[in-house]
Scaffold this motif. Structure first.
Motif, PDB file in Angstrom:
ATOM      1  N   MET A 114       0.841  -1.197   0.000  1.00 15.73           N
ATOM      2  CA  MET A 114       0.000   0.000   0.000  1.00 15.73           C
ATOM      3  C   MET A 114       0.876   1.247   0.000  1.00 15.73           C
ATOM      4  SD  MET A 114      -3.234  -0.288  -0.128  1.00 15.73           S
ATOM      5  CE  MET A 114      -3.922   1.175   0.603  1.00 15.73           C
ATOM      6  N   TYR A 115       1.902   1.219   0.845  1.00 16.45           N
ATOM      7  CA  TYR A 115       2.787   2.389   0.928  1.00 16.45           C
ATOM      8  C   TYR A 115       3.479   2.643  -0.409  1.00 16.45           C
ATOM      9  CZ  TYR A 115       6.868   5.190   1.871  1.00 16.45           C
ATOM     10  OH  TYR A 115       7.826   6.161   1.796  1.00 16.45           O
ATOM     11  N   VAL A 116       4.066   1.585  -0.953  1.00 17.35           N
ATOM     12  CA  VAL A 116       4.843   1.770  -2.174  1.00 17.35           C
ATOM     13  C   VAL A 116       3.948   2.186  -3.335  1.00 17.35           C
ATOM     14  CG1 VAL A 116       6.235   0.580  -3.896  1.00 17.35           C
ATOM     15  CG2 VAL A 116       6.670   0.207  -1.484  1.00 17.35           C
ATOM     16  N   LEU A 117       2.803   1.483  -3.474  1.00 12.77           N
ATOM     17  CA  LEU A 117       1.976   1.724  -4.656  1.00 12.77           C
ATOM     18  C   LEU A 117       1.143   2.997  -4.555  1.00 12.77           C
ATOM     19  CD1 LEU A 117       0.769  -1.884  -5.379  1.00 12.77           C
ATOM     20  CD2 LEU A 117       2.505  -0.587  -6.566  1.00 12.77           C
ATOM     21  N   ARG A 122       3.335   8.875  -4.925  1.00 12.29           N
ATOM     22  CA  ARG A 122       2.962  10.289  -4.829  1.00 12.29           C
ATOM     23  C   ARG A 122       4.032  11.062  -4.059  1.00 12.29           C
ATOM     24  NH1 ARG A 122      -1.323  11.417  -1.951  1.00 12.29           N
ATOM     25  NH2 ARG A 122      -1.628   9.406  -0.993  1.00 12.29           N
ATOM     26  N   VAL A 123       5.230  10.524  -4.063  1.00 12.87           N
ATOM     27  CA  VAL A 123       6.387  11.163  -3.444  1.00 12.87           C
ATOM     28  C   VAL A 123       6.165  11.486  -1.971  1.00 12.87           C
ATOM     29  CG1 VAL A 123       8.320  12.641  -4.010  1.00 12.87           C
ATOM     30  CG2 VAL A 123       6.541  12.327  -5.666  1.00 12.87           C
ATOM     31  N   ARG A 124       5.695  10.508  -1.234  1.00 17.55           N
ATOM     32  CA  ARG A 124       5.664  10.646   0.223  1.00 17.55           C
ATOM     33  C   ARG A 124       6.808   9.785   0.745  1.00 17.55           C
ATOM     34  NH1 ARG A 124       1.024  13.963   1.832  1.00 17.55           N
ATOM     35  NH2 ARG A 124       0.233  14.405  -0.222  1.00 17.55           N
ATOM     36  N   LEU A 125       7.900  10.431   1.084  1.00 16.78           N
ATOM     37  CA  LEU A 125       9.133   9.668   1.283  1.00 16.78           C
ATOM     38  C   LEU A 125       9.410   9.252   2.722  1.00 16.78           C
ATOM     39  CD1 LEU A 125      11.330  11.775  -1.113  1.00 16.78           C
ATOM     40  CD2 LEU A 125      10.308   9.573  -1.577  1.00 16.78           C
ATOM     41  N   PHE A 127       9.270   7.149   4.983  1.00 20.86           N
ATOM     42  CA  PHE A 127       8.849   5.766   5.195  1.00 20.86           C
ATOM     43  C   PHE A 127       8.771   5.413   6.669  1.00 20.86           C
ATOM     44  CE2 PHE A 127      10.216   1.343   5.878  1.00 20.86           C
ATOM     45  CZ  PHE A 127       9.057   0.740   5.436  1.00 20.86           C
ATOM     46  N   PHE A 128       9.765   5.851   7.449  1.00 20.22           N
ATOM     47  CA  PHE A 128       9.810   5.397   8.840  1.00 20.22           C
ATOM     48  C   PHE A 128       8.690   6.004   9.672  1.00 20.22           C
ATOM     49  CE2 PHE A 128      14.021   4.297   7.378  1.00 20.22           C
ATOM     50  CZ  PHE A 128      14.074   2.991   7.828  1.00 20.22           C
ATOM     51  N   ASP A 129       8.255   7.192   9.304  1.00 17.18           N
ATOM     52  CA  ASP A 129       7.096   7.769   9.976  1.00 17.18           C
ATOM     53  C   ASP A 129       5.870   6.907   9.749  1.00 17.18           C
ATOM     54  OD1 ASP A 129       8.652   9.737  10.811  1.00 17.18           O
ATOM     55  OD2 ASP A 129       7.593  11.388   9.831  1.00 17.18           O
ATOM     56  N   TYR A 130       5.691   6.507   8.484  1.00 15.61           N
ATOM     57  CA  TYR A 130       4.530   5.671   8.186  1.00 15.61           C
ATOM     58  C   TYR A 130       4.659   4.321   8.876  1.00 15.61           C
ATOM     59  CZ  TYR A 130       3.299   9.085   4.682  1.00 15.61           C
ATOM     60  OH  TYR A 130       2.944  10.241   4.062  1.00 15.61           O
TER      61      TYR A 130
ATOM     62  N   SER B 197      -3.244  20.805   3.019  1.00 12.89           N
ATOM     63  CA  SER B 197      -3.269  19.421   2.560  1.00 12.89           C
ATOM     64  C   SER B 197      -3.288  18.475   3.737  1.00 12.89           C
ATOM     65  CB  SER B 197      -2.048  19.141   1.687  1.00 12.89           C
ATOM     66  OG  SER B 197      -0.900  19.635   2.307  1.00 12.89           O
ATOM     67  N   GLY B 198      -4.001  17.363   3.549  1.00 11.68           N
ATOM     68  CA  GLY B 198      -4.028  16.342   4.581  1.00 11.68           C
ATOM     69  C   GLY B 198      -2.724  15.584   4.583  1.00 11.68           C
ATOM     70  N   ASP B 199      -2.376  15.083   5.726  1.00 15.75           N
ATOM     71  CA  ASP B 199      -1.147  14.303   5.825  1.00 15.75           C
ATOM     72  C   ASP B 199      -1.404  13.147   6.783  1.00 15.75           C
ATOM     73  OD1 ASP B 199       1.366  13.258   6.302  1.00 15.75           O
ATOM     74  OD2 ASP B 199       2.338  15.199   6.009  1.00 15.75           O
ATOM     75  N   LEU B 200      -1.180  11.962   6.291  1.00 18.82           N
ATOM     76  CA  LEU B 200      -1.469  10.772   7.073  1.00 18.82           C
ATOM     77  C   LEU B 200      -0.742  10.780   8.405  1.00 18.82           C
ATOM     78  CD1 LEU B 200      -2.850   8.008   7.032  1.00 18.82           C
ATOM     79  CD2 LEU B 200      -0.802   7.080   6.042  1.00 18.82           C
ATOM     80  N   ARG B 201       0.464  11.322   8.419  1.00 21.80           N
ATOM     81  CA  ARG B 201       1.256  11.283   9.642  1.00 21.80           C
ATOM     82  C   ARG B 201       0.702  12.230  10.696  1.00 21.80           C
ATOM     83  NH1 ARG B 201       6.530  13.123   7.690  1.00 21.80           N
ATOM     84  NH2 ARG B 201       5.264  14.008   6.031  1.00 21.80           N
TER      85      ARG B 201
END
Lengths: 175, 283
Positions: A114-117, A122-125, A127-130, B197-201
């Motif tokens: 899900m994260y990668v695709l 969408r350039v949300r980089l 990763f460790f936060d997610y 903008s929304g941000d999941l974090r």
């Protein structure tokens, strides 16, 4: 036939619970992934084909209501179910360890995909936060819930198998 | 053995067929070629009543629970409120006078289209996105109640999101805290535009991010952020939230920061859908 109806009912129930009731039981703003537990459990207990079908229909439910790309979740869940089916060979009666490991792995793979695709593209980089905010909490919550649900699913599966056995008189199921 | 082999072959084929099916679905919907809405409509026809029912039971139970907890608080609150009532009556008298003044001034400025005057439909949230990656939810009103795609959704006097999909008796709303949504907004006092903008974090902190605030004025914390007039989907002047943190970008031209939204997104139960589209709205 009885199996199909039961499975359809289980998927429907899992979807309904996940979208309504479990939204009230959010912990750290994540909800557990019931449909994934279902997919993984039936993949493990019944093999590739059934894992594939359960996964497909679970994903389809999400696609019908929430997906923006029709078929995306179905594809994802289907492959998870199929891959879980490979472990059907090592499935023992009520060995919960394999199940836990598989659910954890499935959820991890699902979240990473899900994260990668959907996010990395969408350039949300970050990763460790997610990983810390979404992926790991969801995994833990899902695993805990799967421990609770496993017996229920196991019993349902056994009932169904016994039922089919009576119908077909196939001896190979009685270990 | 023979049987087993056949079974495996079959599952492989099945996987192949189903993959093809899914991929064609994805491509079809990505290219807007496949009519997804009728399928969704049919599915909704079966599922929505269940979700409605479960949700009513859930709401009833939480009502019971909170009602029980609140009994103690209530008596303390009551005294407080009585005190407040006297204060407020006084204040109200003043406000009535100011209201008349405001009306006069608004007429002067032709600012009579505050969003409180739009026609609205009340709807209930009946289910939320099952995953944790997006923040969308389904409401129990659809095209039968006059809801259309891209209508604005508000609750608690603040912006909640945008109607994304409509079927006859339900509609999917993408909330503004969703990671993929962004709103063109402006500060209420100085009309400087920015992007919210929304941000999941930030969802778990209950915050929104804003960026590209192009301003030379000092924007203080607590500044009101409302939807801007240049947005093509959001109606003008709907309250989004208050600035809680602001920093200057490294280019020294724009600013970014965080907003605390007025809507409590964790506990949305009822929303209002504004029955006016930006594209056809206005004069």
């Amino acid at each position: 036939m009885r199996r199909k109806i039961t499975l359809a009912f289980l998927i429907l129930a899992a979807f309904l619970l996940q979208t309504t009731v479990f939204q009230y039981f959010q912990i750290a703003s994540v909800t557990p992934n019931l449909l994934l537990i279902l997919t993984s459990a039936f993949g493990l207990m019944r093999g590739k084909k059934e894992g594939l079908m359960v996964g497909f229909f679970s994903g389809l439910m999400i696609d019908l209501f929430y997906g923006s790309l029709f078929g995306f979740y179905a594809l994802l869940y289907m492959y998870i179910g199929y891959l879980n089916g490979f472990f059907c060979k090592v499935f023992y009666d009520d060995d919960i360890k394999v199940h836990i490991v598989l659910v954890a792995a499935s959820d991890l793979v699902y979240s990473l995909l899900m994260y990668v695709l959907q996010f990395l593209l969408r350039v949300r980089l970050h990763f460790f936060d997610y990983l810390a905010h979404i992926i790991l909490p969801e995994m833990v919550y899902t695993v805990v819930l799967s421990i609770l649900l496993y017996r229920l699913l196991f019993i349902i599966n056994r009932k169904l198998t016994e039922n089919e056995m009576e119908g077909q008189q196939s001896p190979w199921l009685r270990r | 053995m023979n049987k087993k082999k056949k079974f495996q072959l079959k599952s492989k084929h099945l996987l192949f067929i189903m993959t093809f099916l899914c991929l064609s679905g994805i491509l079809g919907s990505a290219a807007d070629k496949m009519p997804v809405t009728p399928i969704r409509e049919a599915a909704g026809f079966v599922i929505i009543p269940f979700q409605n029912g479960i949700n009513q039971i859930g709401a009833y139970l939480t009502d019971c629970l909170t009602g029980f907890q609140n009994v103690k608080k209530l008596s303390a609150e009551k005294e407080e409120l009585e005190q407040k009532v006297t204060d407020l009556t006084e204040e109200n008298n003043q406000l009535v006078q100011e209201q008349q003044e405001l009306q006069r001034l608004q007429e002067l400025y032709q600012l009579d289209q505050s969003y409180s005057e739009y026609e609205k439909v009340a709807a209930q949230v009946i289910s939320k996105d099952p995953g944790n990656w997006y923040d969308t939810f389904v409401i129990n009103k659809g095209s039968n109640d006059g809801i259309q795609k891209d209508m604005n959704v508000i609750a608690d006097g603040g912006l909640v999101g945008l109607v994304e999909e409509v079927s006859s008796n339900s509609a999917t709303v993408r909330s503004i805290i969703d990671d993929s949504s962004s709103v063109s907004a402006m500060t209420a006092s100085t009309s400087d535009t920015c992007i919210v903008s929304g941000d999941l974090r930030l969802i778990s902190d209950g915050k929104l991010a804003f960026s590209q605030l192009n301003t030379t004025d000092t924007v203080a914390e607590g500044e009101k952020i409302v939807t801007s007039n240049i947005s093509d989907k959001y109606l003008r002047g709907i309250l989004i939230g208050y600035v809680s943190e602001i920093t200057e970008d490294s280019n020294h031209l724009t600013k970014k920061g965080y907003i605390i939204p007025v809507v409590d997104f964790q506990h949305i139960q009822e929303v209002l859908v504004i029955k006016e589209l930006k594209q056809q709205g206005g004069e």
